[in-house]
Design a protein around this motif. Structure first.
Motif, PDB file in Angstrom:
ATOM      1  N   LEU A   1     -11.910  51.760  -6.556  1.00 35.44           N
ATOM      2  CA  LEU A   1     -10.960  52.769  -6.161  1.00 35.44           C
ATOM      3  C   LEU A   1      -9.484  52.482  -6.255  1.00 35.44           C
ATOM      4  O   LEU A   1      -8.716  53.229  -6.787  1.00 35.44           O
ATOM      5  CB  LEU A   1     -11.423  53.095  -4.693  1.00 35.44           C
ATOM      6  CG  LEU A   1     -10.620  54.176  -4.320  1.00 35.44           C
ATOM      7  CD1 LEU A   1     -10.856  55.581  -4.764  1.00 35.44           C
ATOM      8  CD2 LEU A   1     -11.133  54.374  -2.556  1.00 35.44           C
TER       9      LEU A   1
ATOM     10  N   LEU B   1     -11.258  61.910  -1.972  1.00 31.41           N
ATOM     11  CA  LEU B   1     -12.498  61.600  -2.834  1.00 31.41           C
ATOM     12  C   LEU B   1     -13.318  62.729  -2.599  1.00 31.41           C
ATOM     13  O   LEU B   1     -13.864  62.911  -1.434  1.00 31.41           O
ATOM     14  CB  LEU B   1     -12.922  60.157  -2.031  1.00 31.41           C
ATOM     15  CG  LEU B   1     -12.074  59.226  -1.822  1.00 31.41           C
ATOM     16  CD1 LEU B   1     -12.878  57.883  -1.304  1.00 31.41           C
ATOM     17  CD2 LEU B   1     -11.315  58.613  -3.181  1.00 31.41           C
TER      18      LEU B   1
ATOM     19  N   TYR C   1     -18.232  51.210   4.485  1.00 31.54           N
ATOM     20  CA  TYR C   1     -16.961  52.001   4.431  1.00 31.54           C
ATOM     21  C   TYR C   1     -15.882  50.807   4.498  1.00 31.54           C
ATOM     22  O   TYR C   1     -16.126  49.843   4.951  1.00 31.54           O
ATOM     23  CB  TYR C   1     -16.782  52.903   5.588  1.00 31.54           C
ATOM     24  CG  TYR C   1     -17.741  54.021   5.799  1.00 31.54           C
ATOM     25  CD1 TYR C   1     -17.706  55.050   4.712  1.00 31.54           C
ATOM     26  CD2 TYR C   1     -18.823  53.865   6.573  1.00 31.54           C
ATOM     27  CE1 TYR C   1     -18.731  56.253   5.080  1.00 31.54           C
ATOM     28  CE2 TYR C   1     -19.921  55.034   6.734  1.00 31.54           C
ATOM     29  CZ  TYR C   1     -19.785  56.139   5.710  1.00 31.54           C
ATOM     30  OH  TYR C   1     -20.803  57.009   5.803  1.00 31.54           O
TER      31      TYR C   1
ATOM     32  N   GLU D   1     -12.779  45.881   3.719  1.00 32.78           N
ATOM     33  CA  GLU D   1     -13.712  46.816   2.861  1.00 32.78           C
ATOM     34  C   GLU D   1     -15.150  46.259   3.241  1.00 32.78           C
ATOM     35  O   GLU D   1     -15.503  45.279   2.857  1.00 32.78           O
ATOM     36  CB  GLU D   1     -13.174  46.689   1.581  1.00 32.78           C
ATOM     37  CG  GLU D   1     -14.131  47.229   0.648  1.00 32.78           C
ATOM     38  CD  GLU D   1     -13.877  48.933   0.621  1.00 32.78           C
ATOM     39  OE1 GLU D   1     -13.215  49.445   1.429  1.00 32.78           O
ATOM     40  OE2 GLU D   1     -14.582  49.363  -0.004  1.00 32.78           O
ATOM     41  N   LYS D   2     -15.930  47.387   3.733  1.00 33.42           N
ATOM     42  CA  LYS D   2     -17.219  47.293   3.715  1.00 33.42           C
ATOM     43  C   LYS D   2     -17.780  46.092   4.564  1.00 33.42           C
ATOM     44  O   LYS D   2     -18.417  45.095   3.967  1.00 33.42           O
ATOM     45  CB  LYS D   2     -18.088  47.243   2.420  1.00 33.42           C
ATOM     46  CG  LYS D   2     -17.764  48.705   1.590  1.00 33.42           C
ATOM     47  CD  LYS D   2     -18.462  49.053   0.490  1.00 33.42           C
ATOM     48  CE  LYS D   2     -18.143  50.481   0.119  1.00 33.42           C
ATOM     49  NZ  LYS D   2     -17.381  50.563  -1.073  1.00 33.42           N
TER      50      LYS D   2
ATOM     51  N   MET E   1     -12.271  57.437   5.900  1.00 33.67           N
ATOM     52  CA  MET E   1     -13.281  58.502   5.278  1.00 33.67           C
ATOM     53  C   MET E   1     -12.226  59.163   4.051  1.00 33.67           C
ATOM     54  O   MET E   1     -11.341  59.959   4.543  1.00 33.67           O
ATOM     55  CB  MET E   1     -13.571  59.552   6.255  1.00 33.67           C
ATOM     56  CG  MET E   1     -14.827  59.247   7.175  1.00 33.67           C
ATOM     57  SD  MET E   1     -16.354  58.648   6.092  1.00 33.67           S
ATOM     58  CE  MET E   1     -17.113  57.937   7.244  1.00 33.67           C
ATOM     59  N   GLY E   2     -12.521  59.117   2.877  1.00 28.60           N
ATOM     60  CA  GLY E   2     -12.338  59.774   1.668  1.00 28.60           C
ATOM     61  C   GLY E   2     -10.988  60.607   1.819  1.00 28.60           C
ATOM     62  O   GLY E   2     -10.724  61.359   0.779  1.00 28.60           O
TER      63      GLY E   2
ATOM     64  N   TYR F   1      -6.602  60.261   1.941  1.00 28.47           N
ATOM     65  CA  TYR F   1      -5.288  59.302   2.225  1.00 28.47           C
ATOM     66  C   TYR F   1      -3.891  60.075   2.130  1.00 28.47           C
ATOM     67  O   TYR F   1      -3.968  61.117   1.233  1.00 28.47           O
ATOM     68  CB  TYR F   1      -5.426  58.197   1.334  1.00 28.47           C
ATOM     69  CG  TYR F   1      -6.818  57.594   1.332  1.00 28.47           C
ATOM     70  CD1 TYR F   1      -6.744  56.161   1.931  1.00 28.47           C
ATOM     71  CD2 TYR F   1      -7.914  57.837   0.502  1.00 28.47           C
ATOM     72  CE1 TYR F   1      -8.097  55.419   1.703  1.00 28.47           C
ATOM     73  CE2 TYR F   1      -9.145  57.286   0.649  1.00 28.47           C
ATOM     74  CZ  TYR F   1      -9.039  56.136   1.123  1.00 28.47           C
ATOM     75  OH  TYR F   1     -10.481  55.329   1.001  1.00 28.47           O
TER      76      TYR F   1
ATOM     77  N   GLN G   1      -9.707  46.785  -4.935  1.00 28.71           N
ATOM     78  CA  GLN G   1     -10.181  47.649  -3.807  1.00 28.71           C
ATOM     79  C   GLN G   1      -8.806  48.146  -3.181  1.00 28.71           C
ATOM     80  O   GLN G   1      -7.845  47.710  -2.775  1.00 28.71           O
ATOM     81  CB  GLN G   1     -10.881  47.154  -2.657  1.00 28.71           C
ATOM     82  CG  GLN G   1     -12.428  46.509  -2.975  1.00 28.71           C
ATOM     83  CD  GLN G   1     -13.357  47.437  -3.067  1.00 28.71           C
ATOM     84  OE1 GLN G   1     -12.894  48.764  -3.024  1.00 28.71           O
ATOM     85  NE2 GLN G   1     -14.461  47.063  -3.553  1.00 28.71           N
TER      86      GLN G   1
HETATM   87  C1  G1P Z   1     -14.638  53.950  -0.650  1.00 25.70           C
HETATM   88  C2  G1P Z   1     -13.616  53.170  -0.253  1.00 25.70           C
HETATM   89  C3  G1P Z   1     -13.883  52.890   1.230  1.00 25.70           C
HETATM   90  C4  G1P Z   1     -14.082  54.150   1.980  1.00 25.70           C
HETATM   91  C5  G1P Z   1     -14.961  55.071   1.358  1.00 25.70           C
HETATM   92  C6  G1P Z   1     -14.951  56.532   1.921  1.00 25.70           C
HETATM   93  O1  G1P Z   1     -15.704  53.361  -1.006  1.00 25.70           O
HETATM   94  O2  G1P Z   1     -13.519  52.020  -0.845  1.00 25.70           O
HETATM   95  O3  G1P Z   1     -13.025  52.027   2.168  1.00 25.70           O
HETATM   96  O4  G1P Z   1     -14.460  53.934   3.375  1.00 25.70           O
HETATM   97  O5  G1P Z   1     -14.619  55.267   0.068  1.00 25.70           O
HETATM   98  O6  G1P Z   1     -15.972  57.228   1.431  1.00 25.70           O
HETATM   99  P1  G1P Z   1     -16.865  54.053  -1.808  1.00 25.70           P
HETATM  100  O7  G1P Z   1     -17.621  55.179  -1.202  1.00 25.70           O
HETATM  101  O8  G1P Z   1     -15.990  54.504  -3.073  1.00 25.70           O
HETATM  102  O9  G1P Z   1     -17.896  52.819  -2.175  1.00 25.70           O
END
Ligand code: G1P
Length: 301
Positions: free
Chosen positions: A111, A131, A171, A191-192, A205-206, A208, A230
């Motif tokens: 991302l 997103l 997330y 991250e995660k 959540m998607g 920003y 990331q």
């Molecule tokens: C991405 C981001 C993550 C965010 C998430 C939300 O992860 O890296 O930080 O919390 O979107 O949907 P992905 O879902 O692309 O793995």
């Protein structure tokens, strides 16, 4: 008043492997939710937040996204000739929602990398990121809630949602100080993380609003979680220089990234529409899942 966040970036290069085989030839963003593709909801949200320039970070096989927001002269003429003026107007309005440009992400490097690919098209100031797999329904729209915080407090803003502790590894998770009224001052991001390493259960959540400074920081970033560049790691660096706010958004989120969650979103949205609601209920009655309505005869007043 000048528009504070005029561009919105949509990372749409992903292969959509979680929704195969539907996504073998159709971009996942083009799968319909009720009567319009998923991407339409995200673009609409950005327009309602005041954005005028939509930037798609795409990859091979995503041409239909561009075509969808382009003018379809032949279709409009055909609809007009058939006397379907209203439908023609509705179709024409899609191409007038905003201006659209595309840039390719040549490799799936994460991302953060996708956002960096959008730099040439949205480096003129703070910009939005949507997103589109997550369809957000809020009043005001969720991106507009973030833009409002940016206008009041300055700095970057991320949408937050409280998630069950056992889901933190799906997330980006923030450490943050409560600033009241659903607003948090972010102090760290991971991250995660596994539940035991998560600094909180507040997940990004998607949505920003980002400082253009993020581009410089992403450019120099080593690969992080999953071998990808990331966005969360870039935000962590940004935090050393500029404030980042988190908003626990008001609204509903429909994950449309898998067939299971897409089906749930479709049913939920259908139930909110007066006509479609009856169609869903009729289908359930026919299956014997919902009790049929017993006709009690005319009501005499
Ligand atoms: C991405 C981001 C993550 C965010 C998430 C939300 O992860 O890296 O930080 O919390 O979107 O949907 P992905 O879902 O692309 O793995």
């Amino acid at each position: 008043m000048a528009i504070s966040v005029s561009s919105c970036l949509f990372p749409v290069a992903g292969l959509g492997t979680r929704f195969l085989p539907a996504t073998k030839e159709i971009p996942k963003e083009m799968i319909p939710l009720i009567d319009r593709p998923i991407i339409h909801y995200g673009v609409n949200e950005a327009v309602e937040a005041g954005c005028r320039d939509m930037v798609f970070v795409t990859s091979r096989g995503k041409r239909s996204l561009e075509d969808y927001f382009d003018r379809s002269f032949e279709l409009e003429q055909a609809l007009k000739n058939k006397g379907k003026g209203n439908l023609c107007e509705e179709i024409h309005a899609i191409s007038r929602m905003a201006s659209f440009s595309c840039v390719r992400q040549p490799e799936p490097l994460g991302l953060g990398h996708a956002v960096l690919c959008g730099e040439p098209l949205c480096s003129r100031g703070y910009f939005g990121v949507v997103l589109p797999d997550d369809v957000m329904i809020g009043e005001p729209p969720v991106l507009a809630q973030l833009v409002a915080v940016h206008e009041k407090m300055g700095g970057s803003v991320v949408a937050l949602e409280e998630v069950p502790k056992e889901e933190t590894s799906r997330y980006g998770i923030v450490a943050a100080v409560d600033a009241g009224d659903g607003l948090w001052r972010v102090t760290d991001l991971v991250e995660k993380p596994s539940p035991q390493d998560a600094p909180s259960n507040l997940a990004v959540m998607g949505r920003y609003v980002l400082s253009p400074r993020i581009f410089d920081l992403l450019r120099d970033l080593p690969r992080g979680k999953g071998g990808e560049i990331q966005l969360t790691d870039g935000l962590r660096r940004l935090l050393q220089e500029e404030p980042i706010w988190g908003v626990v958004y008001r609204g509903r989120r429909y994950d449309c990234g898998t067939k299971e969650s897409w089906l749930r979103a479709t049913v939920s949205l259908a139930l909110e529409d007066r006509v479609l609601r009856e169609i869903v209920l009729d289908a359930l009655r026919e299956e014997g899942i919902v009790e049929p309505i017993v006709n009690e005869g005319p009501v005499v007043e």
